[in-house]
Scaffold this motif. Structure first.
Motif, PDB file in Angstrom:
ATOM      1  N   UNK A  42     -26.478 -40.891 -45.594  1.00 52.49           N
ATOM      2  CA  UNK A  42     -25.867 -39.559 -45.678  1.00 52.49           C
ATOM      3  C   UNK A  42     -26.767 -38.536 -44.998  1.00 52.49           C
ATOM      4  N   UNK A  43     -28.053 -38.569 -45.330  1.00 57.21           N
ATOM      5  CA  UNK A  43     -29.001 -37.614 -44.758  1.00 57.21           C
ATOM      6  C   UNK A  43     -29.142 -37.805 -43.251  1.00 57.21           C
ATOM      7  N   UNK A  44     -29.203 -39.045 -42.813  1.00 57.15           N
ATOM      8  CA  UNK A  44     -29.370 -39.379 -41.392  1.00 57.15           C
ATOM      9  C   UNK A  44     -28.258 -38.767 -40.544  1.00 57.15           C
ATOM     10  N   UNK A  45     -27.021 -38.966 -40.951  1.00 61.06           N
ATOM     11  CA  UNK A  45     -25.921 -38.431 -40.145  1.00 61.06           C
ATOM     12  C   UNK A  45     -25.792 -36.917 -40.279  1.00 61.06           C
ATOM     13  N   UNK A  46     -26.057 -36.388 -41.457  1.00 56.24           N
ATOM     14  CA  UNK A  46     -25.989 -34.935 -41.618  1.00 56.24           C
ATOM     15  C   UNK A  46     -27.024 -34.243 -40.735  1.00 56.24           C
ATOM     16  N   UNK A  47     -28.183 -34.848 -40.557  1.00 54.49           N
ATOM     17  CA  UNK A  47     -29.217 -34.277 -39.694  1.00 54.49           C
ATOM     18  C   UNK A  47     -28.738 -34.154 -38.246  1.00 54.49           C
ATOM     19  N   UNK A 309     -16.580 -33.585 -12.935  1.00 51.76           N
ATOM     20  CA  UNK A 309     -15.421 -34.208 -13.567  1.00 51.76           C
ATOM     21  C   UNK A 309     -15.432 -35.734 -13.461  1.00 51.76           C
ATOM     22  N   UNK A 310     -16.638 -36.305 -13.401  1.00 53.81           N
ATOM     23  CA  UNK A 310     -16.743 -37.764 -13.476  1.00 53.81           C
ATOM     24  C   UNK A 310     -16.629 -38.252 -14.918  1.00 53.81           C
ATOM     25  N   UNK A 311     -16.823 -37.334 -15.844  1.00 57.19           N
ATOM     26  CA  UNK A 311     -16.696 -37.637 -17.263  1.00 57.19           C
ATOM     27  C   UNK A 311     -16.353 -36.356 -17.997  1.00 57.19           C
ATOM     28  N   UNK A 312     -15.742 -36.501 -19.175  1.00 58.73           N
ATOM     29  CA  UNK A 312     -15.438 -35.343 -20.010  1.00 58.73           C
ATOM     30  C   UNK A 312     -16.518 -35.098 -21.051  1.00 58.73           C
ATOM     31  N   UNK A 313     -17.031 -36.187 -21.609  1.00 56.79           N
ATOM     32  CA  UNK A 313     -18.072 -36.127 -22.619  1.00 56.79           C
ATOM     33  C   UNK A 313     -19.158 -37.128 -22.245  1.00 56.79           C
ATOM     34  N   UNK A 314     -20.378 -36.877 -22.727  1.00 55.83           N
ATOM     35  CA  UNK A 314     -21.494 -37.772 -22.443  1.00 55.83           C
ATOM     36  C   UNK A 314     -22.093 -38.252 -23.760  1.00 55.83           C
ATOM     37  N   UNK A 315     -22.235 -39.572 -23.879  1.00 59.16           N
ATOM     38  CA  UNK A 315     -22.812 -40.164 -25.087  1.00 59.16           C
ATOM     39  C   UNK A 315     -24.291 -40.463 -24.872  1.00 59.16           C
ATOM     40  N   UNK A 316     -25.097 -40.000 -25.806  1.00 63.45           N
ATOM     41  CA  UNK A 316     -26.532 -40.282 -25.828  1.00 63.45           C
ATOM     42  C   UNK A 316     -26.807 -41.188 -27.025  1.00 63.45           C
ATOM     43  N   UNK A 317     -27.560 -42.252 -26.816  1.00 66.70           N
ATOM     44  CA  UNK A 317     -27.857 -43.176 -27.887  1.00 66.70           C
ATOM     45  C   UNK A 317     -29.237 -42.987 -28.464  1.00 66.70           C
ATOM     46  N   UNK A 318     -30.200 -43.742 -27.942  1.00 64.73           N
ATOM     47  CA  UNK A 318     -31.535 -43.747 -28.535  1.00 64.73           C
ATOM     48  C   UNK A 318     -32.200 -42.373 -28.602  1.00 64.73           C
ATOM     49  N   UNK A 319     -31.947 -41.438 -27.686  1.00 66.41           N
ATOM     50  CA  UNK A 319     -32.563 -40.114 -27.866  1.00 66.41           C
ATOM     51  C   UNK A 319     -32.208 -39.457 -29.194  1.00 66.41           C
ATOM     52  N   UNK A 320     -31.055 -39.800 -29.775  1.00 68.64           N
ATOM     53  CA  UNK A 320     -30.673 -39.209 -31.061  1.00 68.64           C
ATOM     54  C   UNK A 320     -31.478 -39.783 -32.219  1.00 68.64           C
ATOM     55  N   UNK A 321     -32.104 -40.941 -32.030  1.00 71.71           N
ATOM     56  CA  UNK A 321     -32.861 -41.546 -33.127  1.00 71.71           C
ATOM     57  C   UNK A 321     -34.058 -40.683 -33.486  1.00 71.71           C
ATOM     58  N   UNK A 322     -34.860 -40.326 -32.501  1.00 69.66           N
ATOM     59  CA  UNK A 322     -36.074 -39.538 -32.749  1.00 69.66           C
ATOM     60  C   UNK A 322     -35.843 -38.039 -32.650  1.00 69.66           C
ATOM     61  N   UNK A 323     -34.635 -37.647 -32.263  1.00 67.87           N
ATOM     62  CA  UNK A 323     -34.328 -36.232 -32.068  1.00 67.87           C
ATOM     63  C   UNK A 323     -33.030 -35.890 -32.778  1.00 67.87           C
ATOM     64  N   UNK A 324     -33.077 -35.703 -34.082  1.00 67.60           N
ATOM     65  CA  UNK A 324     -31.844 -35.372 -34.805  1.00 67.60           C
ATOM     66  C   UNK A 324     -31.194 -34.097 -34.302  1.00 67.60           C
ATOM     67  N   UNK A 325     -32.007 -33.213 -33.729  1.00 67.90           N
ATOM     68  CA  UNK A 325     -31.526 -31.950 -33.162  1.00 67.90           C
ATOM     69  C   UNK A 325     -31.457 -32.030 -31.635  1.00 67.90           C
TER      70      UNK A 325
END
Length: 364
Positions: A42-47, A309-325
């Motif tokens: 819960x805390x992980x995703x809320x962050x 316009x090569x993409x509408x949204x961009x997904x970031x994976x591992x950067x979100x692990x150490x950077x909740x913000x």
């Protein structure tokens, strides 16, 4: 759009997003007893709720669908209730979150399967890869080929899991059709040697992925349904002799279903973007709704692909692990914290919920 393109609002199907940055699904192996997400989850995703959209870690649709220890499920009442605490916390922070649904197929171990049975797959071909079980990385087990009469039950398990996800408060679901798991095992001829209606031709090999996506879309609405695909990734020992033809066809059919988005792993999952020739622009042109690009993006590349316009949204994976913000850091130019790889899978708060937020653009 300008250099602020990533930070502009966007409407994804039925889901309003505050920005165009997506948190990609990240397996963290921290579910509790009964494969229920707990208070740390819960805390992980809320962050991380400042992401325009969070795509949750993959969650198995059944015990048979599990491939790694301590991954959460979405097939019991306790799991639904556990996930509801997560979605409530994310929504209270102003975020949006969808649940990724998976069946791992042959990427499993007998210790995780019902009655210690064999994992299932399109064909009885063991993958040259490992899984995480009993706190160690071990070779996956030899699978058995699914009987054709079993396939409808798997489609229905996806459907029920999607309904459970909505009951748990998710804004939608993402079907996991990537990274060498069951749906991709059927789609790619390196793992699928079937001679029935689920094997052989491009159309037959795509059948299960499309049946699952259609069933999910009928259950919860196409506007709340997405899918992740990885046309050329060799993840988990998967291969395809003609990925362009295979995925041009798949995306044509996904477009006809009217689903909200496709998330495309461009290149090798977590690896080189140029591992094999592939025209991602072809998928972009074939799909009418949202294209989420994934793999190896930094701020500059992400911004340019949205602006162009090569993409509408961009997904970031591992950067979100150490950077909740992460969203705030990217916007302000603050440095990114480094991930501790020793805490990636399993454990407690360390390397999960204890990464600090930045205080200003000059550092942590």
């Amino acid at each position: 759009m300008t250099n602020n393109a990533l930070f502009e609002p966007y409407t994804l199907g039925a889901i309003p997003l505050s920005n165009r940055i997506v948190m990609a699904p990240l397996t963290r192996n921290r579910a509790g007893a009964g494969f229920v997400p707990g208070d740390l989850t819960v805390e992980y995703y809320a962050q991380r709720a400042s992401a325009g959209l969070i795509i949750s870690e993959a969650s198995q649709i059944s015990q048979q669908g599990q491939g790694y220890q301590d991954t959460p499920g979405i097939y019991t009442r306790e799991q639904i209730d556990g996930w509801r605490k997560v979605t409530t916390a994310v929504h209270e922070k102003g975020g949006r979150i969808v649940l990724q649904l998976w069946h791992v197929g042959r990427i499993s171990h007998t210790d995780l399967q019902p009655n210690h049975g064999q994992p299932v797959a399109p064909s009885a071909i063991r993958a040259e890869t490992k899984t995480f079980v009993n706190n160690a990385f071990v070779d996956v087990s030899e699978p058995r080929a699914l009987d054709i009469h079993e396939i409808a039950d798997i489609v229905d398990d996806f459907r029920k899991a999607a309904a459970n996800a909505i009951e748990a408060g998710f804004d939608g679901v993402e079907v996991h059709g990537a990274n060498g798991y069951l749906l991709e095992q059927f789609a790619k001829d390196g793992a699928n040697l079937r001679t029935d209606s689920y094997g052989g031709s491009v159309e037959n090999r795509a059948r299960l992925m499309l049946e699952v996506t259609a069933a999910v879309a009928r259950e919860i609405g196409a506007e709340r349904t997405g899918i992740r695909i990885s046309p050329v990734s060799p993840a988990n020992g998967i291969s395809c002799s003609n990925p362009q033809a295979q995925y041009d066809y798949i995306v044509d059919q996904l477009d006809a279903l009217g689903i909200a988005y496709i998330q495309v792993v461009e290149g090798a999952t977590g690896g080189p973007r140029d591992i094999a020739p592939f025209d991602y622009g072809s998928l972009r042109r074939r799909f009418s709704n949202t294209y989420i690009a994934n793999n190896g993006y930094d701020l500059e590349l992400a911004t340019s692909h949205v602006v162009e316009s090569k993409a509408d949204l961009i997904a970031f994976g591992r950067p979100f692990i150490a950077n909740p913000d992460l969203v705030e850091r990217l916007k302000s130019g603050a440095p990114l914290a480094e991930m501790n790889p020793t805490t990636l899978y399993g454990g407690g708060a360390e390397g999960y919920t204890d990464y600090p937020r930045f205080t200003d653009a000059s550092g942590i």
